[in-house]
Design an enzyme around this catalytic site. Sequence first.
Site, PDB file in Angstrom:
ATOM      1  N   THR A 555      14.385  10.640  -4.524  1.00 16.65           N
ATOM      2  CA  THR A 555      13.871  11.107  -5.809  1.00 16.65           C
ATOM      3  C   THR A 555      12.915  10.033  -6.342  1.00 16.65           C
ATOM      4  OG1 THR A 555      15.471   9.962  -7.213  1.00 16.65           O
ATOM      5  CG2 THR A 555      16.159  12.062  -6.286  1.00 16.65           C
ATOM      6  N   ALA A 611       4.746   4.289   2.606  1.00 16.48           N
ATOM      7  CA  ALA A 611       5.537   5.358   3.243  1.00 16.48           C
ATOM      8  C   ALA A 611       6.183   4.860   4.533  1.00 16.48           C
ATOM      9  CB  ALA A 611       4.675   6.593   3.462  1.00 16.48           C
ATOM     10  N   LYS A 682       3.989  -1.589  -6.095  1.00 15.88           N
ATOM     11  CA  LYS A 682       4.090  -1.883  -4.665  1.00 15.88           C
ATOM     12  C   LYS A 682       3.808  -3.360  -4.378  1.00 15.88           C
ATOM     13  CE  LYS A 682       3.028   2.799  -3.205  1.00 15.88           C
ATOM     14  NZ  LYS A 682       1.952   3.722  -2.848  1.00 15.88           N
TER      15      LYS A 682
END
Length: 815
Positions: A555, A611, A682
Amino acid sequence: MKVLKFGGTSVGSVNNINQVISILEDKSKTDKVICVVSAVGGITDKLLNVGYLAQSKNNDYKDAFIAIQRSHIKLIEALIPKKNKEVITYVETKLKALKDLLDGLYLINELSPQTSDKLVSFGELLSSYIIAETMKSRGIHAERKNSQELIVTNSDFTKAEVIYKATNTNIKTYFKSANQDITILPGFVSKSNLGELTTLGRGGSDFTAAIVAAALKVKQLEIWTDVSGMYTANPKLVKHGYPIKRLSYQEAMELSHFGAKVLYPPTVQPALDLNIPIHIKNTLKPDEQGTVISTETETTIVSPVKGITNINDIALLTLQGSGMVGIPGFSKRLFETLAQEKINIIFITQASSEHSICFGIDIKNADLAKTAIDTAFENEISLHKIDPILVEDQLSIIALIGDNMKNFQGISGKMFSTLGKNNINIRAIAQGASERNISAVINKNDVKKALNVLHERFFEVKTKQLNVFIVGIGNVGEKLIDQIAQQYNFLKKKLKIDVRIIGMANSKKMIFNEDGINLNDWTAQFHFAEKSNLQGFFNKVVDINLRNSIFVDITANEGVSNWYDDYLKQSIAVVACNKIACSGTYENYKKLQDLSLSYNTPFLYETNVGAGLPIINTLNNLIASGDKVTSIQAVLSGSLNFVFNNFSDRTNFHDTVKRAQFEGYTEPDPRIDLSGIDVARKILILARENGGSMEIENIDNQSFLTQTNLESSTVDNFYKTLKTEEAHFQKLYASAKANNCQLKYVAEYKNGKAKVGLREIPEGHPFYNLEGKDNIVMFYTERYPEQPLIVKGAGAGADVTASGLFADIIKIGNK
Ligand code: ADP
Ligand code: ASP
Ligand code: MG
């Protein structure tokens, strides 16, 4: 002569009794056969229950009696369909006697151990009679002999001691003159030397068979049951358990004493004394090899541990106090007190400080033991030399057993670290000097998990089970489920990892299946699922209590990330693509890292950056191998890269962003990407992985958006401002074009500082040709000072994010 014993389930139905008869017929072709039978499956418990109902004046005893009556009569009608009158009449007379006994119990409101023995004896007496008569009706040369006329005991009702001399004489005398091919004997039942009815203890039919086998010095004793031998662990609790081919008598004794119910513990001794091998076989699968118990053990290559057992319903009692130290006689008095009350001690440990003695007994005896000990030590307790005895319940004992364990080092180390890794708390430990048995007391709720995890550790070196719980079943979640389903066989075969999804939830619903959700039809199951909530999900994961559990957060929800510490504290690994936890406060990030370390439980979040690209992993490896990162330069936003790769003077900014969102490259709220926050998070995570204790505010976020864009209150409103500010974006484009540059949103980390912002990248720079939604990270380090180590590839998209999550899961499997 051969002695065979058939247990309750073996004589529990018409089919099974027919199977027993065919085994007996086959065996009797070459030799005379003695067959000991148990009561029809479950009847002993039912007799005890009906007795309890009657003595507690509960009228339900009448119906319970009728059920027992009916089940026996039905058996006769099916086994002897014709000419069964005499048999039925005889059985009805016996049942009438049982009914009279129950009516008596009802009247006197009491059930003594002596009457209890009388009551349960009906089970074996009826089953043996019915089986013998069935065989006779089929022309088989069989007779029943009542064991109560053979086996002589003392008067310790419910678990009487055998008087061997008289017993052996009776058995030998009877069988000297018996000339039938097959003799059926009721197990479990006996008679005292005073003529009272007694029994040999629950499970005692095995013992009857051993007594007869030893008296007649037969060559082999066969115990026929509902499983194919003595298993490496109770097959009802450990699916991957398998039958042990060979066991020594000592191992079998230890296994059965410590819970392997398949063999009643006293059974081994008479066989051992005369060296009679005991063969455990499966009535329904007679061709399977089973287990042979003899003087020889099997030295397996797999493991020196032969079996893992458990005993439930244990109470742990601790006697402690400073007055015990160095003073002899405490243990003697303690154990004498227990012996006087006939309380069996299953487990003892004493700390070398002599400050406490801890022992395990059956929970049924806990109250009696406490009263007896507190009375025996009344004086010392009143003088505060020792404390009143401490009783803890809801416990079980698990034990590793094997003759050969003593020749191997580190077995207990492996046992305890395996339990520890799975958050199984060990309350007490005992290891006999023979090293044939290492036992631990644990919470009853942890037994199944403990048995499985130890079984995996000692017997299934090959396959490791991973139990996955997923929260967030959107695009990425669905992809992950597909990938796991698709790779299941490959992983099991090649990597020896068995990945099972046990729980799944989205914000509305959740489903669970302890045996693994069927991944071919999970959507259908989801349809009927229960309502989900995070607390309920957590409770269920803890409750199911499976080894190697992994919580996967797919999520972008802060509420979900707030649960990580709870999971880690239960030794449940956490895998997340949700980056809120790692990019929130440094304090929280650090807390999670520390929990992961102290609980030795992985917390993995490779997909937080790029990712599926191995960015965090690469950085960790550089650091672990002693390299020093001097700077990181990166394009970390697949969405911004997509936007700036597609935006030009021939398109407009608004439509380009819309398209990026439509194609799934942006967060649901595109402001998170366009404002640079996502990239800032990030680079913050990378900075923290590199050892910096930075906060998000320390990152210089040089936004390319206008004040109007930044001040928009809703997503819709934001899109509107993109339209009105088109000229601003075109200006950015024109400047880059004029300088022959490409626009890239770049994150930089150097000298402990980080910044993010839109840059004009000149031709020839590694960022210049970055296409589509790709990410790129350049690590400049002491070992890569000029030519950086570069990781590049698709940095967004459901498929690659799912595969990054999957890689983290597999990493846990390989750990
Ligand atoms: P029977 O009625 O034939 O005497 P039991 O119920 O007494 O059978 O014993 C067989 C059962 O013992 C099995 O069904 C199994 O559930 C249980 N059991 C527990 N531990 C073990 C083990 N290590 N190996 C085999 N069976 C076990
Ligand atoms: N019927 C007895 C019991 O259930 C004895 C046995 O089956 O071994 O304990
Ligand atoms: Mg049994």
